[in-house]
Write an enzyme that holds these catalytic residues in place. Structure first.
Site, PDB file in Angstrom:
ATOM      1  N   THR A  43      28.752 -24.442  29.061  1.00 29.69           N
ATOM      2  CA  THR A  43      29.874 -25.382  29.108  1.00 29.69           C
ATOM      3  C   THR A  43      30.797 -25.186  27.907  1.00 29.69           C
ATOM      4  O   THR A  43      30.646 -24.238  27.133  1.00 29.69           O
ATOM      5  CB  THR A  43      29.364 -26.828  29.285  1.00 29.69           C
ATOM      6  OG1 THR A  43      30.485 -27.666  29.565  1.00 29.69           O
ATOM      7  CG2 THR A  43      28.618 -27.353  28.081  1.00 29.69           C
ATOM      8  N   LYS A  47      32.660 -21.172  27.825  1.00 27.44           N
ATOM      9  CA  LYS A  47      32.838 -20.648  29.195  1.00 27.44           C
ATOM     10  C   LYS A  47      33.606 -19.324  29.237  1.00 27.44           C
ATOM     11  O   LYS A  47      33.402 -18.519  30.139  1.00 27.44           O
ATOM     12  CB  LYS A  47      33.573 -21.677  30.063  1.00 27.44           C
ATOM     13  CG  LYS A  47      32.735 -22.870  30.451  1.00 27.44           C
ATOM     14  CD  LYS A  47      33.542 -23.775  31.365  1.00 27.44           C
ATOM     15  CE  LYS A  47      32.727 -24.946  31.846  1.00 27.44           C
ATOM     16  NZ  LYS A  47      33.444 -25.736  32.844  1.00 27.44           N
ATOM     17  N   ASP A  83      32.505 -24.452  39.274  1.00 22.76           N
ATOM     18  CA  ASP A  83      33.291 -25.691  39.199  1.00 22.76           C
ATOM     19  C   ASP A  83      34.239 -25.831  40.401  1.00 22.76           C
ATOM     20  O   ASP A  83      34.273 -26.863  41.066  1.00 22.76           O
ATOM     21  CB  ASP A  83      34.119 -25.737  37.908  1.00 22.76           C
ATOM     22  CG  ASP A  83      33.241 -25.940  36.682  1.00 22.76           C
ATOM     23  OD1 ASP A  83      32.216 -26.618  36.787  1.00 22.76           O
ATOM     24  OD2 ASP A  83      33.605 -25.401  35.615  1.00 22.76           O
ATOM     25  N   GLY A 107      48.128 -31.399  36.649  1.00 24.77           N
ATOM     26  CA  GLY A 107      47.496 -30.774  35.489  1.00 24.77           C
ATOM     27  C   GLY A 107      47.456 -29.272  35.664  1.00 24.77           C
ATOM     28  O   GLY A 107      47.490 -28.763  36.797  1.00 24.77           O
ATOM     29  N   GLY A 109      45.407 -27.256  33.197  1.00 27.84           N
ATOM     30  CA  GLY A 109      44.434 -26.786  32.213  1.00 27.84           C
ATOM     31  C   GLY A 109      43.284 -26.045  32.886  1.00 27.84           C
ATOM     32  O   GLY A 109      43.406 -25.560  34.016  1.00 27.84           O
ATOM     33  N   ARG A 132      52.409 -32.108  32.571  1.00 27.82           N
ATOM     34  CA  ARG A 132      53.222 -32.648  31.467  1.00 27.82           C
ATOM     35  C   ARG A 132      54.019 -31.524  30.821  1.00 27.82           C
ATOM     36  O   ARG A 132      55.216 -31.660  30.591  1.00 27.82           O
ATOM     37  CB  ARG A 132      52.278 -33.299  30.443  1.00 27.82           C
ATOM     38  CG  ARG A 132      52.969 -33.822  29.220  1.00 27.82           C
ATOM     39  CD  ARG A 132      51.995 -34.516  28.312  1.00 27.82           C
ATOM     40  NE  ARG A 132      50.930 -33.639  27.832  1.00 27.82           N
ATOM     41  CZ  ARG A 132      49.938 -34.027  27.046  1.00 27.82           C
ATOM     42  NH1 ARG A 132      49.863 -35.282  26.656  1.00 27.82           N
ATOM     43  NH2 ARG A 132      49.019 -33.176  26.644  1.00 27.82           N
ATOM     44  N   LYS A 136      53.343 -24.533  31.562  1.00 32.42           N
ATOM     45  CA  LYS A 136      51.951 -24.207  31.912  1.00 32.42           C
ATOM     46  C   LYS A 136      51.772 -24.251  33.424  1.00 32.42           C
ATOM     47  O   LYS A 136      51.020 -23.459  33.991  1.00 32.42           O
ATOM     48  CB  LYS A 136      50.991 -25.184  31.225  1.00 32.42           C
ATOM     49  CG  LYS A 136      50.752 -24.882  29.784  1.00 32.42           C
ATOM     50  CD  LYS A 136      49.427 -25.515  29.351  1.00 32.42           C
ATOM     51  CE  LYS A 136      49.498 -26.008  27.941  1.00 32.42           C
ATOM     52  NZ  LYS A 136      48.445 -26.966  27.616  1.00 32.42           N
ATOM     53  N   TYR A 197      34.783 -38.944  36.625  1.00 30.98           N
ATOM     54  CA  TYR A 197      33.740 -39.748  37.278  1.00 30.98           C
ATOM     55  C   TYR A 197      33.332 -40.953  36.434  1.00 30.98           C
ATOM     56  O   TYR A 197      32.585 -41.808  36.894  1.00 30.98           O
ATOM     57  CB  TYR A 197      32.514 -38.894  37.652  1.00 30.98           C
ATOM     58  CG  TYR A 197      31.890 -38.160  36.491  1.00 30.98           C
ATOM     59  CD1 TYR A 197      32.267 -36.854  36.195  1.00 30.98           C
ATOM     60  CD2 TYR A 197      30.942 -38.778  35.693  1.00 30.98           C
ATOM     61  CE1 TYR A 197      31.715 -36.176  35.132  1.00 30.98           C
ATOM     62  CE2 TYR A 197      30.372 -38.099  34.623  1.00 30.98           C
ATOM     63  CZ  TYR A 197      30.768 -36.800  34.349  1.00 30.98           C
ATOM     64  OH  TYR A 197      30.210 -36.125  33.290  1.00 30.98           O
TER      65      TYR A 197
HETATM   66  P1  ATR Z   1      40.428 -29.327  31.200  1.00 27.18           P
HETATM   67  O1  ATR Z   1      39.565 -28.137  30.917  1.00 27.18           O
HETATM   68  O2  ATR Z   1      39.664 -30.614  31.353  1.00 27.18           O
HETATM   69  O3  ATR Z   1      41.357 -29.089  32.340  1.00 27.18           O
HETATM   70  P2  ATR Z   1      42.567 -28.812  29.350  1.00 27.18           P
HETATM   71  O4  ATR Z   1      42.453 -27.368  29.648  1.00 27.18           O
HETATM   72  O5  ATR Z   1      42.731 -29.260  27.937  1.00 27.18           O
HETATM   73  O6  ATR Z   1      41.277 -29.593  29.882  1.00 27.18           O
HETATM   74  O7  ATR Z   1      43.765 -29.418  30.252  1.00 27.18           O
HETATM   75  C1  ATR Z   1      44.122 -30.761  30.203  1.00 27.18           C
HETATM   76  C2  ATR Z   1      45.227 -31.032  31.213  1.00 27.18           C
HETATM   77  O8  ATR Z   1      45.494 -32.427  31.212  1.00 27.18           O
HETATM   78  C3  ATR Z   1      46.537 -30.347  30.906  1.00 27.18           C
HETATM   79  O9  ATR Z   1      47.216 -30.097  32.103  1.00 27.18           O
HETATM   80  C4  ATR Z   1      47.266 -31.417  30.063  1.00 27.18           C
HETATM   81  O10 ATR Z   1      48.666 -31.303  30.070  1.00 27.18           O
HETATM   82  P3  ATR Z   1      49.430 -30.340  29.015  1.00 27.18           P
HETATM   83  O11 ATR Z   1      49.327 -28.964  29.568  1.00 27.18           O
HETATM   84  O12 ATR Z   1      50.811 -30.847  28.975  1.00 27.18           O
HETATM   85  O13 ATR Z   1      48.710 -30.491  27.705  1.00 27.18           O
HETATM   86  C5  ATR Z   1      46.866 -32.646  30.816  1.00 27.18           C
HETATM   87  N1  ATR Z   1      46.929 -33.857  29.996  1.00 27.18           N
HETATM   88  C6  ATR Z   1      46.081 -34.215  29.006  1.00 27.18           C
HETATM   89  N2  ATR Z   1      46.440 -35.403  28.477  1.00 27.18           N
HETATM   90  C7  ATR Z   1      47.555 -35.794  29.142  1.00 27.18           C
HETATM   91  C8  ATR Z   1      48.415 -36.940  29.054  1.00 27.18           C
HETATM   92  N3  ATR Z   1      48.191 -37.917  28.195  1.00 27.18           N
HETATM   93  N4  ATR Z   1      49.452 -37.014  29.922  1.00 27.18           N
HETATM   94  C9  ATR Z   1      49.673 -36.021  30.834  1.00 27.18           C
HETATM   95  N5  ATR Z   1      48.911 -34.924  30.946  1.00 27.18           N
HETATM   96  C10 ATR Z   1      47.865 -34.808  30.121  1.00 27.18           C
END
Ligand code: ATR
Length: 256
Positions: A43, A47, A83, A107, A109, A132, A136, A197
């Site tokens: 994890t 990863k 996943d 999102g 990420g 956001r 990306k 969850y």
């Molecule tokens: P994970 O592995 O859980 O997907 P990550 O790779 O850090 O974690 O991605 C987090 C995602 O949640 C991203 O799309 C992030 O948006 P940004 O690319 O703009 O950072 C989004 N995210 C996290 N906090 C947020 C918030 N408060 N409002 C909107 N989007 C958010």
């Protein structure tokens, strides 16, 4: 959930957590081999980094650049990602049809990437990614369109678009009362999925529920990424109900 499942199929194995430091990563797999460990989940934050130490990586994990499940097999370490498949299987288990669907992914990420790559294999019609940070979303859409040219990709929603499934992959709603999308987008979607969850009902899911929408939280994804890993390790169908019960108990969702 894994140890319960091993017991259920009378497989002599246990599932244990190990805390690994970054400097231990290069020797990790040879140490595990010495200890006769056959399967591993990896994890955050390893990863991606573990890939350099593997002998073989599945095509999906390779496209993603991330693995979460390892097996020592035929004298080599192999890496998979479960996943995204877990997410897809959790939707299918709930009777959600993916083929031909229009999906809104919120999102861009790591979680969004794993889910998107698995969705590409399900003959979806279109995938709209909003994030956001717009750049990306565009980078992810570009990567995906190079893998699946038959699927339509968008990084903005239009007034007329409707979605079969809206998937929140951001952490918005985990610790706060915020909702990651405008209510209008919830209205335009049939099924609303949040990969969070805990809490089981995020503000997004509560709002969607009050609009009469079908809602699903991230428990199914957590369960089925484990189911998928279990099947990679044991080459046997996982006892899903046993795993579900064990998971619910350990998360305090049902009494022990
Ligand atoms: P994970 O592995 O859980 O997907 P990550 O790779 O850090 O974690 O991605 C987090 C995602 O949640 C991203 O799309 C992030 O948006 P940004 O690319 O703009 O950072 C989004 N995210 C996290 N906090 C947020 C918030 N408060 N409002 C909107 N989007 C958010």
């Amino acid at each position: 959930m894994h140890t319960s499942a091993f017991q259920h199929i009378k497989h002599n194995a246990v599932y244990l957590p190990f805390h690994i430091l970054p400097e231990e990563l290069p020797n990790l797999l040879s140490s595990l081999k010495t200890l006769n460990v056959k399967g591993v989940n990896v994890t955050v934050p390893y990863k991606e980094k573990i890939i350099d130490h593997l002998d073989w990586v599945s095509p999906q994990a390779s496209a993603l650049g991330s693995v979460n499940t390892l097996i020592f097999e035929d004298e080599i370490w192999k890496g998979y990602t479960t996943d995204g498949n877990g997410f897809v299987r959790s939707l299918e288990a709930e009777g959600v049809c993916l083929k031909g669907s229009d999906i809104l992914l919120v999102g861009a990420g790591g979680s969004a990437r794993s889910i998107a790559v698995a969705l590409l294999e399900k003959e979806i019609s279109s995938l709209t990614i909003i994030n956001r940070t717009q750049k990306k979303a565009e980078a992810l859409a570009n990567l995906l369109s190079s893998i699946a040219p038959n699927i339509e990709f968008y990084t903005q929603t239009s007034e007329t678009t409707k979605f079969n499934i809206l998937i929140n992959t951001t952490s918005v709603g985990m610790l706060d009362t915020a909702i990651p999308v405008e209510n209008d987008l919830i209205k335009k979607s049939d099924v609303i999925v949040d990969i969070i969850y805990n809490p089981p009902m995020t503000p997004l899911l509560k709002t969607a529920h009050s609009m009469g929408k079908k809602t699903l939280n991230g428990l199914g994804m957590l369960l089925y990424q484990g189911v998928d890993a279990f099947e990679i390790w044991t080459k046997t169908n996982a006892p899903v109900e046993v795993m579900k019960e064990s998971l619910s108990k350990s998360l305090g969702l049902v009494k022990n």
